[in-house]
Scaffold this active site. Sequence first.
Site, mmCIF file in Angstrom:
data_model
loop_
_atom_site.group_PDB
_atom_site.id
_atom_site.type_symbol
_atom_site.label_atom_id
_atom_site.label_comp_id
_atom_site.label_asym_id
_atom_site.label_seq_id
_atom_site.Cartn_x
_atom_site.Cartn_y
_atom_site.Cartn_z
ATOM 1 N N LEU A 1 0.297 9.394 10.637
ATOM 2 C CA LEU A 1 -0.335 9.866 9.396
ATOM 3 C C LEU A 1 0.660 9.980 8.239
ATOM 4 O O LEU A 1 0.480 10.801 7.347
ATOM 5 C CB LEU A 1 -1.056 11.210 9.629
ATOM 6 C CG LEU A 1 -2.128 11.190 10.734
ATOM 7 C CD1 LEU A 1 -2.784 12.566 10.868
ATOM 8 C CD2 LEU A 1 -3.188 10.131 10.467
ATOM 9 N N LEU B 1 -0.263 -2.389 14.036
ATOM 10 C CA LEU B 1 -0.234 -2.430 12.565
ATOM 11 C C LEU B 1 0.626 -1.332 11.954
ATOM 12 O O LEU B 1 0.918 -1.377 10.754
ATOM 13 C CB LEU B 1 -1.661 -2.329 11.998
ATOM 14 C CG LEU B 1 -2.511 -3.598 12.092
ATOM 15 C CD1 LEU B 1 -3.214 -3.691 13.430
ATOM 16 C CD2 LEU B 1 -3.518 -3.669 10.974
ATOM 17 N N ALA B 2 1.010 -0.331 12.730
ATOM 18 C CA ALA B 2 1.812 0.762 12.169
ATOM 19 C C ALA B 2 3.135 0.205 11.656
ATOM 20 O O ALA B 2 3.802 -0.565 12.347
ATOM 21 C CB ALA B 2 2.083 1.826 13.238
ATOM 22 N N TYR C 1 12.380 -5.573 4.795
ATOM 23 C CA TYR C 1 11.018 -5.525 5.341
ATOM 24 C C TYR C 1 10.645 -6.872 5.961
ATOM 25 O O TYR C 1 10.156 -6.937 7.101
ATOM 26 C CB TYR C 1 10.047 -5.147 4.214
ATOM 27 C CG TYR C 1 8.583 -5.290 4.544
ATOM 28 C CD1 TYR C 1 7.906 -4.310 5.257
ATOM 29 C CD2 TYR C 1 7.861 -6.423 4.120
ATOM 30 C CE1 TYR C 1 6.550 -4.443 5.548
ATOM 31 C CE2 TYR C 1 6.511 -6.553 4.397
ATOM 32 C CZ TYR C 1 5.856 -5.569 5.115
ATOM 33 O OH TYR C 1 4.521 -5.716 5.397
ATOM 34 N N VAL D 1 -4.151 -4.434 -6.843
ATOM 35 C CA VAL D 1 -5.562 -4.132 -7.095
ATOM 36 C C VAL D 1 -5.775 -2.613 -7.102
ATOM 37 O O VAL D 1 -6.376 -2.050 -8.022
ATOM 38 C CB VAL D 1 -6.464 -4.808 -6.030
ATOM 39 C CG1 VAL D 1 -7.912 -4.376 -6.190
ATOM 40 C CG2 VAL D 1 -6.344 -6.329 -6.125
ATOM 41 N N ILE E 1 1.186 -4.796 -16.591
ATOM 42 C CA ILE E 1 1.496 -6.041 -15.874
ATOM 43 C C ILE E 1 2.992 -6.312 -16.001
ATOM 44 O O ILE E 1 3.546 -6.274 -17.102
ATOM 45 C CB ILE E 1 0.676 -7.222 -16.471
ATOM 46 C CG1 ILE E 1 -0.817 -7.004 -16.169
ATOM 47 C CG2 ILE E 1 1.165 -8.555 -15.943
ATOM 48 C CD1 ILE E 1 -1.738 -8.057 -16.772
ATOM 49 N N ARG F 1 -0.452 -15.016 -6.437
ATOM 50 C CA ARG F 1 -0.465 -14.508 -5.070
ATOM 51 C C ARG F 1 -1.742 -14.990 -4.393
ATOM 52 O O ARG F 1 -2.701 -15.379 -5.057
ATOM 53 C CB ARG F 1 -0.450 -12.961 -5.056
ATOM 54 C CG ARG F 1 0.830 -12.331 -5.576
ATOM 55 C CD ARG F 1 2.006 -12.572 -4.648
ATOM 56 N NE ARG F 1 3.248 -12.010 -5.176
ATOM 57 C CZ ARG F 1 4.103 -12.661 -5.954
ATOM 58 N NH1 ARG F 1 3.866 -13.913 -6.342
ATOM 59 N NH2 ARG F 1 5.214 -12.084 -6.365
HETATM 60 N N1 LIG Z 1 -1.332 -4.583 2.752
HETATM 61 C C1 LIG Z 1 -0.837 -5.829 2.761
HETATM 62 O O1 LIG Z 1 -1.025 -6.606 1.808
HETATM 63 C C2 LIG Z 1 -0.064 -6.328 3.967
HETATM 64 C C3 LIG Z 1 0.425 -7.635 3.933
HETATM 65 C C4 LIG Z 1 1.138 -8.109 5.028
HETATM 66 C C5 LIG Z 1 1.319 -7.305 6.131
HETATM 67 N N2 LIG Z 1 0.848 -6.026 6.145
HETATM 68 C C6 LIG Z 1 1.063 -5.209 7.347
HETATM 69 O O2 LIG Z 1 -0.179 -4.680 7.778
HETATM 70 C C7 LIG Z 1 0.041 -3.425 8.439
HETATM 71 C C8 LIG Z 1 -0.855 -2.364 7.846
HETATM 72 O O3 LIG Z 1 -0.522 -2.174 6.485
HETATM 73 P P1 LIG Z 1 -1.461 -1.390 5.453
HETATM 74 O O4 LIG Z 1 -1.431 -2.140 4.172
HETATM 75 O O5 LIG Z 1 -2.740 -1.064 6.091
HETATM 76 O O6 LIG Z 1 -0.583 -0.061 5.202
HETATM 77 P P2 LIG Z 1 -0.883 1.476 5.521
HETATM 78 O O7 LIG Z 1 0.318 2.227 5.029
HETATM 79 O O8 LIG Z 1 -2.207 1.884 4.999
HETATM 80 O O9 LIG Z 1 -0.938 1.491 7.108
HETATM 81 C C9 LIG Z 1 0.179 1.741 7.923
HETATM 82 C C10 LIG Z 1 -0.215 2.816 8.909
HETATM 83 O O10 LIG Z 1 0.866 3.002 9.829
HETATM 84 C C11 LIG Z 1 1.113 4.400 9.964
HETATM 85 N N3 LIG Z 1 2.537 4.543 10.269
HETATM 86 C C12 LIG Z 1 3.595 4.325 9.461
HETATM 87 N N4 LIG Z 1 4.733 4.575 10.108
HETATM 88 C C13 LIG Z 1 4.394 4.972 11.360
HETATM 89 C C14 LIG Z 1 5.137 5.398 12.495
HETATM 90 N N5 LIG Z 1 6.481 5.445 12.453
HETATM 91 N N6 LIG Z 1 4.458 5.732 13.607
HETATM 92 C C15 LIG Z 1 3.115 5.697 13.654
HETATM 93 N N7 LIG Z 1 2.353 5.315 12.607
HETATM 94 C C16 LIG Z 1 2.998 4.967 11.479
HETATM 95 C C17 LIG Z 1 0.729 5.013 8.633
HETATM 96 O O11 LIG Z 1 0.430 6.399 8.716
HETATM 97 C C18 LIG Z 1 -0.491 4.176 8.251
HETATM 98 O O12 LIG Z 1 -1.678 4.731 8.776
HETATM 99 C C19 LIG Z 1 1.532 -3.124 8.291
HETATM 100 O O13 LIG Z 1 2.187 -3.528 9.478
HETATM 101 C C20 LIG Z 1 1.961 -4.000 7.126
HETATM 102 O O14 LIG Z 1 3.326 -4.329 7.197
HETATM 103 C C21 LIG Z 1 0.160 -5.511 5.080
#
Ligand SMILES: NC(=O)c1ccc[n+]([C@@H]2O[C@H](COP(=O)([O-])OP(=O)(O)OC[C@H]3O[C@@H](n4cnc5c(N)ncnc54)[C@H](O)[C@@H]3O)[C@@H](O)[C@H]2O)c1
Length: 309
Positions: free
Chosen positions: A33, A72-73, A141, A185, A200, A208
């Site tokens: 969280l 996804l975390a 990253y 967005v 901007i 993108r």
């Molecule tokens: N949003 C984008 O455009 C995008 C693009 C490419 C990749 N991603 C990847 O998609 C995934 C989700 O991204 P998002 O945009 O939903 O971001 P987000 O920050 O909403 O989701 C990440 C989630 O991981 C949790 N989290 C973070 N560190 C943590 C830890 N150490 N332990 C447990 N939980 C943890 C956070 O609380 C959050 O709920 C990520 O891996 C991100 O790198 C996102």
Amino acid sequence: MKVLVTGGAGFIGSHTVDALLAEGFEVEVLDNLSTGFAHNVPDGVRLIEADIAHPATTKTIADGGYDAVFHLAAQIDVRKSMEDPAFDATTNVVGSIRVLEGCRLGGTKTVVFASTGGACYGEQDLFPTPEDAPLQPISAYGAAKVAVEKYLFVYQANYGLEYRALRYANVYGPRQNPHGEAGVVAIFLNRMLQGMAPRINGDGLQTRDYVYVGDVARANVLALTRLERSGAFNIGTGKEHTVVDVFNGLNAFFNRQFTPEFGPPKPGEQRRSSISPKNFFEAAGFRPETLLFDGLQTTAEWFKQRAFS
Ligand SMILES: NC(=O)c1ccc[n+]([C@@H]2O[C@H](COP(=O)([O-])OP(=O)(O)OC[C@H]3O[C@@H](n4cnc5c(N)ncnc54)[C@H](O)[C@@H]3O)[C@@H](O)[C@H]2O)c1
């Protein structure tokens, strides 16, 4: 089939949970969280509050009896990854290894990993970029995401843990956090709903590949149910849109009341980015299909309702 979604309280993770539930999966969420919210996790879904980088998380996952893990975390802030690369690697590399170890020890069959298109490829010279383009990340990253893709290969080669590394383009949609670095967005909408013109960076003609979160959630599910081989797959539209296009789409929702402010360009920002959806379409029969204008209207409506409810 029982699955775990790490980061399931976040933006993309929570949409993925919704899509999995709709397909009849038994779903649990593991999230600390830090940027996600407990209220994003639907009633009836178990939320395990834990940090992926903590050693105990491996056992938690191993004992969970998960057939598949959607990982996804992550620490998602590119700028923060440069300010504190050790913290980024602790979460995004070591944390991912702890998840993979849990999968190995618990007998999980498949991992679906949230990788990244733009940050993995770095400066691109082929548009839309295919998966076999050189991986030249220019941020900590991006380097961490590439490293985890390599670990996934190691776990598949040594332990037969199947993986799908999904390289998402720029994801947008409801529930995106407007206070982070990423997510033009959400950032624009947050300002517009407060009656302020968006700012901007540069001339706004940088492009993108914007992909709607509902399409990404669907792709995540199909990566498990339809893909038959491990590997890396782009999840994008293959189309390029400018920041000005995004502004115009959102401004239409607000009856064109805003004139954008232009600021200096962000140092090191890529000029163009788009990724090819061809491989995922051939392997899973799906490509992201939400048109940018439609996705922007849905997202604006959601942010508006939330702001005024
Ligand atoms: N949003 C984008 O455009 C995008 C693009 C490419 C990749 N991603 C990847 O998609 C995934 C989700 O991204 P998002 O945009 O939903 O971001 P987000 O920050 O909403 O989701 C990440 C989630 O991981 C949790 N989290 C973070 N560190 C943590 C830890 N150490 N332990 C447990 N939980 C943890 C956070 O609380 C959050 O709920 C990520 O891996 C991100 O790198 C996102």
